[in-house]
Motif scaffolding. Structure first.
Motif, PDB file in Angstrom:
ATOM      1  N   THR A 207       0.842  -1.180   0.000  1.00 31.08           N
ATOM      2  CA  THR A 207       0.000   0.000   0.000  1.00 31.08           C
ATOM      3  C   THR A 207       0.885   1.240   0.000  1.00 31.08           C
ATOM      4  N   PRO A 208       0.518   2.276  -0.765  1.00 31.85           N
ATOM      5  CA  PRO A 208       1.368   3.476  -0.815  1.00 31.85           C
ATOM      6  C   PRO A 208       1.181   4.392   0.384  1.00 31.85           C
ATOM      7  N   THR A 209       0.099   4.199   1.158  1.00 33.23           N
ATOM      8  CA  THR A 209      -0.164   5.061   2.317  1.00 33.23           C
ATOM      9  C   THR A 209      -0.568   4.222   3.515  1.00 33.23           C
ATOM     10  N   VAL A 210      -0.401   4.809   4.688  1.00 30.40           N
ATOM     11  CA  VAL A 210      -0.837   4.172   5.927  1.00 30.40           C
ATOM     12  C   VAL A 210      -1.229   5.260   6.905  1.00 30.40           C
ATOM     13  N   SER A 211      -2.312   5.054   7.655  1.00 31.39           N
ATOM     14  CA  SER A 211      -2.783   6.018   8.659  1.00 31.39           C
ATOM     15  C   SER A 211      -2.392   5.545  10.050  1.00 31.39           C
ATOM     16  N   VAL A 212      -1.928   6.496  10.862  1.00 35.32           N
ATOM     17  CA  VAL A 212      -1.512   6.183  12.232  1.00 35.32           C
ATOM     18  C   VAL A 212      -2.209   7.158  13.169  1.00 35.32           C
ATOM     19  N   GLN A 213      -2.894   6.622  14.186  1.00 37.61           N
ATOM     20  CA  GLN A 213      -3.584   7.447  15.163  1.00 37.61           C
ATOM     21  C   GLN A 213      -2.590   8.283  15.965  1.00 37.61           C
ATOM     22  N   SER A 214      -3.092   9.371  16.535  1.00 35.53           N
ATOM     23  CA  SER A 214      -2.262  10.177  17.414  1.00 35.53           C
ATOM     24  C   SER A 214      -1.737   9.328  18.568  1.00 35.53           C
ATOM     25  N   GLN A 215      -0.446   9.433  18.833  1.00 30.89           N
ATOM     26  CA  GLN A 215       0.247   8.674  19.877  1.00 30.89           C
ATOM     27  C   GLN A 215       0.242   7.168  19.585  1.00 30.89           C
ATOM     28  N   GLY A 216       0.011   6.801  18.321  1.00 29.45           N
ATOM     29  CA  GLY A 216      -0.040   5.391  17.954  1.00 29.45           C
ATOM     30  C   GLY A 216       1.169   4.960  17.143  1.00 29.45           C
ATOM     31  N   THR A 217       1.251   3.667  16.862  1.00 26.92           N
ATOM     32  CA  THR A 217       2.340   3.105  16.071  1.00 26.92           C
ATOM     33  C   THR A 217       1.766   2.163  15.011  1.00 26.92           C
ATOM     34  N   GLN A 218       2.545   1.940  13.985  1.00 27.89           N
ATOM     35  CA  GLN A 218       2.194   0.994  12.922  1.00 27.89           C
ATOM     36  C   GLN A 218       3.438   0.210  12.535  1.00 27.89           C
ATOM     37  N   LYS A 219       3.341  -1.121  12.612  1.00 27.43           N
ATOM     38  CA  LYS A 219       4.441  -1.979  12.200  1.00 27.43           C
ATOM     39  C   LYS A 219       4.426  -2.143  10.683  1.00 27.43           C
ATOM     40  N   LEU A 220       5.622  -2.171  10.099  1.00 27.57           N
ATOM     41  CA  LEU A 220       5.776  -2.348   8.664  1.00 27.57           C
ATOM     42  C   LEU A 220       6.758  -3.489   8.403  1.00 27.57           C
ATOM     43  N   GLN A 221       6.497  -4.239   7.320  1.00 27.37           N
ATOM     44  CA  GLN A 221       7.404  -5.291   6.887  1.00 27.37           C
ATOM     45  C   GLN A 221       8.023  -4.878   5.551  1.00 27.37           C
ATOM     46  N   PHE A 222       9.349  -4.813   5.530  1.00 26.89           N
ATOM     47  CA  PHE A 222      10.075  -4.410   4.324  1.00 26.89           C
ATOM     48  C   PHE A 222      10.884  -5.614   3.852  1.00 26.89           C
ATOM     49  N   LYS A 223      10.478  -6.185   2.702  1.00 26.44           N
ATOM     50  CA  LYS A 223      11.140  -7.369   2.169  1.00 26.44           C
ATOM     51  C   LYS A 223      11.997  -6.988   0.968  1.00 26.44           C
ATOM     52  N   VAL A 224      13.210  -7.525   0.951  1.00 26.82           N
ATOM     53  CA  VAL A 224      14.196  -7.179  -0.077  1.00 26.82           C
ATOM     54  C   VAL A 224      14.732  -8.471  -0.689  1.00 26.82           C
ATOM     55  N   THR A 225      14.647  -8.561  -2.020  1.00 33.51           N
ATOM     56  CA  THR A 225      15.180  -9.718  -2.733  1.00 33.51           C
ATOM     57  C   THR A 225      16.198  -9.243  -3.760  1.00 33.51           C
ATOM     58  N   PRO A 226      17.467  -9.636  -3.610  1.00 28.63           N
ATOM     59  CA  PRO A 226      18.489  -9.208  -4.586  1.00 28.63           C
ATOM     60  C   PRO A 226      18.387 -10.026  -5.867  1.00 28.63           C
ATOM     61  N   PRO A 227      18.928  -9.505  -6.973  1.00 23.89           N
ATOM     62  CA  PRO A 227      18.952 -10.294  -8.211  1.00 23.89           C
ATOM     63  C   PRO A 227      19.861 -11.502  -8.078  1.00 23.89           C
ATOM     64  N   THR A 228      19.666 -12.472  -8.952  1.00 26.68           N
ATOM     65  CA  THR A 228      20.374 -13.753  -8.834  1.00 26.68           C
ATOM     66  C   THR A 228      21.885 -13.593  -8.891  1.00 26.68           C
ATOM     67  N   ARG A 229      22.373 -12.755  -9.791  1.00 24.92           N
ATOM     68  CA  ARG A 229      23.811 -12.627 -10.002  1.00 24.92           C
ATOM     69  C   ARG A 229      24.401 -11.419  -9.297  1.00 24.92           C
TER      70      ARG A 229
END
Length: 395
Positions: A207-229
């Motif tokens: 998703t390009p956006t995320v809403s976070v409440q005042s004084q709140g937190t949001q966990k995010l998962q960032f996955k990275v896959t390098p090219p084969t070579r």
């Protein structure tokens, strides 16, 4: 005939005057009591002073309590030029409310700062007016490029390490310490041809956006896959969140240690060898590193039948670079009494990071001398049998 007494008349006048004074005092007390009720209006907020940023929109909680039901006209005073301030009720701008002594009114003060707002402290005053009675609530807003309550983006582990075949997952936390709910635009940067995926925890799609409440937190998962070579090395990545005029980012790193894949076969791929019992036979093999990282100290060994000897030249490859191969020689020497037939010898090339095995079918053939001797023995046996048959066969 009526009778008039001077003394008694004075007493009556005194009582009348006293009664009038008493009634006036009661009336004044009632007026004072009414005025006191009007002055019992309370206007409050939990946030009397805060830090804000230029271009930001701030929403501040307000509450009103009263001891009587009455109309209160609302206004905001001391608003600097270029700023916008309004009292909201039910999400809409309002200018008056009707109080209820049995219920507290919950309102909002919304303040919009222009992008060019000058740093410093400004005091905005919320005023509630009922007739000639006013109640004021001053709120101090300090304009600063760095907001007191701000947004933070952090990573549980900012640097990861592994081979090019791995997928690296970073756990990020987006924290909104401001006084308003915010919607953030999310973006990620990485090397060319890498696959990047940024999703809120628990979500299955990006998703390009995320809403976070005042004084709140949001966990995010960032996955990275390098090219084969991808080449061995350290690569930089960055995740950014921006919203309400504020941008935060977290730098990340991934160290690619390379992929390690060993292969062991003959130059033509034929894993067969012919040997003679008691003799040595030399067969060439190719050791290949098809990974992206160099292999060091590659040792060669063999598992052979009992009393066989299998050695290698060389026995160890010091360094085998990525995508390179080296030819080695396996020296087979079967046992002296090895019976002719097929045998399986397992050859192994092994480094700390990878290994490879090859099963080679080794066919043992007897030597020429032994073949001649065998033929002569067979001929002699046939001749002896013929002689015995001719001499004793007719008796």
């Amino acid at each position: 005939m009526g009778h008039f007494s001077r003394g008694s008349g004075r007493r009556c006048v005194s009582r009348a005057v006293l009664g009038g004074v008493t009634l006036a005092l009661v009336f004044m007390l009632l007026l004072i009591g009414g005025a006191g009720s009007a002055l019992a209006t309370t206007l409050s907020t939990p946030y009397l002073a805060m830090t804000v940023q230029p271009g930001q929109t701030v929403t501040i909680d307000l509450s009103i309590t009263d001891t009587v039901a009455q109309r209160l006209d609302l206004s905001v005073q001391g608003v600097p030029d270029g700023w916008e301030a309004s009292v909201l009720g039910g999400g809409r701008p309002i200018s008056a409310v009707m109080t209820d002594p049995e219920d507290e009114l919950s309102l909002d003060l919304q303040v919009k700062l222009p992008p060019e707002a000058v740093e410093g402290t400004e005091t905005l005053t919320v005023v509630a007016r009922a007739g000639a009675t006013t109640v004021s609530l001053p709120i101090a807003l300090t304009v600063s490029q760095v907001e007191g309550g701000t947004t933070e983006l952090t990573a549980e582990y900012a640097a990861l390490r592994g081979p090019a075949t791995a997928t690296f997952t970073y756990t990020l936390t987006l924290k909104n310490s401001t006084l308003e709910e915010r919607t953030y635009n999310l973006s990620a940067e990485g090397p060319e041809n890498w696959t990047l995926s940024l999703t809120p925890s628990g979500a299955t799609q990006e998703t390009p956006t995320v809403s976070v409440q005042s004084q709140g937190t949001q966990k995010l998962q960032f996955k990275v896959t390098p090219p084969t070579r991808v080449e061995i090395g350290t690569y930089d990545l960055r995740v950014t969140a921006s919203g309400s005029g504020e941008t935060v980012s977290v730098p990340l790193q991934v160290e690619i240690t390379g992929t390690y894949t060993l292969g062991l076969t003959t130059p033509d791929g034929n894993l067969n060898a012919d040997v003679k019992s008691g003799d040595t036979t030399r067969v060439q093999f190719v050791v290949t590193n098809s990974g992206t990282g160099p292999l060091q100290d590659v040792k060669l060994s063999a598992a052979a039948p009992a009393n066989w000897e299998v050695t290698f030249e060389p026995r160890t490859i010091d360094v085998l670079p990525a995508n390179q191969q080296q030819t080695v020689t396996a020296v087979f020497k079967p046992a002296e009494n090895a019976i002719a037939g097929d045998y399986v010898v397992t050859l192994t090339a092994a480094a700390d990071e990878a290994s490879a095995d090859s099963d080679v079918r080794v066919t043992v053939k007897t030597g020429t001398l032994w073949g001649v001797i065998g033929v002569l023995i067979a001929i002699a046996a046939i001749a002896i049998l013929g002689f015995v048959f001719r001499r004793y066969g007719h008796r």
